[in-house]
Design an enzyme around this catalytic site. Structure first.
Site, PDB file in Angstrom:
ATOM      1  CE  LYS A  23       0.081 -22.723 -48.702  1.00  0.00           C
ATOM      2  NZ  LYS A  23       0.421 -22.145 -47.416  1.00  0.00           N
ATOM      3  CD  GLN A  47       3.443 -20.273 -46.442  1.00  0.00           C
ATOM      4  OE1 GLN A  47       2.338 -20.214 -46.965  1.00  0.00           O
ATOM      5  NE2 GLN A  47       3.892 -21.383 -45.898  1.00  0.00           N
ATOM      6  CG  ASP A  57      -3.572 -20.135 -43.264  1.00  0.00           C
ATOM      7  OD1 ASP A  57      -3.500 -21.273 -43.764  1.00  0.00           O
ATOM      8  OD2 ASP A  57      -2.667 -19.292 -43.367  1.00  0.00           O
TER       9      ASP A  57
HETATM   10  N1  GUN Z   1       3.401 -22.501 -42.822  1.00  0.00           N
HETATM   11  C1  GUN Z   1       3.356 -23.851 -42.730  1.00  0.00           C
HETATM   12  N2  GUN Z   1       2.096 -24.301 -42.888  1.00  0.00           N
HETATM   13  C2  GUN Z   1       1.325 -23.210 -43.086  1.00  0.00           C
HETATM   14  C3  GUN Z   1      -0.068 -23.030 -43.330  1.00  0.00           C
HETATM   15  O1  GUN Z   1      -0.870 -23.972 -43.367  1.00  0.00           O
HETATM   16  N3  GUN Z   1      -0.465 -21.731 -43.491  1.00  0.00           N
HETATM   17  C4  GUN Z   1       0.395 -20.696 -43.419  1.00  0.00           C
HETATM   18  N4  GUN Z   1      -0.106 -19.478 -43.574  1.00  0.00           N
HETATM   19  N5  GUN Z   1       1.677 -20.818 -43.206  1.00  0.00           N
HETATM   20  C5  GUN Z   1       2.140 -22.079 -43.038  1.00  0.00           C
END
Ligand code: GUN
Length: 297
Positions: free
Chosen positions: A54, A98, A121
């Site tokens: 990311k 995350q 998100d």
């Molecule tokens: N863990 C797995 N997928 C995601 C996501 O799309 N966003 C976040 N913040 N954590 C995740």
């Protein structure tokens, strides 16, 4: 028949080029640089690789990017205080925590603490509600990526039978909501299957578009798929290591068998994964534009 491959890598590359161009114009004309902070608590290997990817994407597009690596022992109070600091930071437009978080931290409390305007998100309950009524500023990234894959591959969703396997808050529930909106790239008839579903195959075999986010490696077999269906595999299962030490991945779909029956199919890796990150970038750019008053809600 062998299915046409839907390349998430290629479609993500195209969208990232578009975002890079828009970011350049925003910086030059409006003196605004989109800013993203990613917060990682602990050292879960999958989460570490997602967060690194990311950050890399954010830098390549030209964003201001900050990575917060915090120890597993961080308290909930400390995490909430860190989020509050970024809620107030005008250089940061998007905050990503995350998931999953260590067990001693309440995930719901943390998601509530993120300013909904910076919730790139799309997990804050306010944004979930806005998505359900078709008024979203930020669609959650994986479902938004799936919708883009369908649109950009020319798949007709209007009136299509969509069957989703999996009812998670991150994928199953939001993709169902997105595809049933009365909007372009949606307007489908949607069914969600889950662990309580009886006769799973009787549902999946009806699907014009089958979206699988079940978390069970290769659990969708060819006999569960209609001839010519579009199959989107959201599964990321670590099933070992490659000879050079990288994680060996497979999806929730038995790819080799299903590709002989489907009309189109996404691979794992290289299907939905790159799109999730790309949609995070799209949301961050939008957050920066909204904060600058360049785009209205
Ligand atoms: N863990 C797995 N997928 C995601 C996501 O799309 N966003 C976040 N913040 N954590 C995740």
């Amino acid at each position: 028949m062998t299915a046409k491959l839907i390349s998430g890598v290629e479609i993500a590359r195209q969208i990232r080029e578009e975002l890079k161009g828009e970011t350049g114009r925003l910086k030059e004309k409006c003196k605004v640089t989109p800013g993203l902070v990613t917060i990682l608590v602990g050292q879960n290997p999958a989460s570490m690789s997602y967060v690194t990817a990311k950050q890399k994407a954010a830098r390549e597009i030209g964003f201001h990017s900050v990575q917060e690596n915090q120890p597993e022992t961080m308290t909930e109070y400390e995490l909430l205080a860190l989020i509050e600091r970024y809620n107030r930071d005008p250089k940061i437009h998007g905050i990503l925590v995350q998931l999953p978080l260590p067990r001693h931290i309440n995930e719901t409390k943390v998601l509530y603490a993120i300013d909904p305007k910076k919730d790139v998100d799309g997990f804050h309950p306010l944004n979930v509600g806005k998505m359900v009524i078709g008024e979203a500023d930020y669609l959650p990234c994986t479902p938004a990526g799936i919708q883009q894959l369908l649109i950009r591959s020319g798949v007709k969703t209007d009136g299509a039978e969509v069957v989703i396997v999996g009812r998670s808050n991150i994928v199953g529930k939001p993709i169902a909501n997105i595809l049933l909106q009365k909007k372009p790239g949606a307007n489908a008839t949607v069914t969600i299957c889950h662990t309580g579903t009886k006769e799973m195959a009787s549902h999946t075999r009806r699907a014009d578009i089958l979206i699988v986010a079940a978390g069970r490696p290769r659990s969708i077999t060819a006999d569960m798929v209609k001839e010519g269906a579009v199959v989107i595999d959201v599964g990321v299962n670590r099933i070992g290591k490659t000879p050079d030490g990288k994680a060996l991945l497979c999806g929730d779909v038995d790819f080799d068998a299903v590709k002989e029956k489907a009309g189109m199919i996404t691979p794992v890796p290289g299907g939905v994964g790159p799109m999730t990150i790309t949609m995070l970038m799209m949301n961050t750019l939008k957050a920066a534009k909204l904060a600058a008053g360049i785009e209205s809600r």
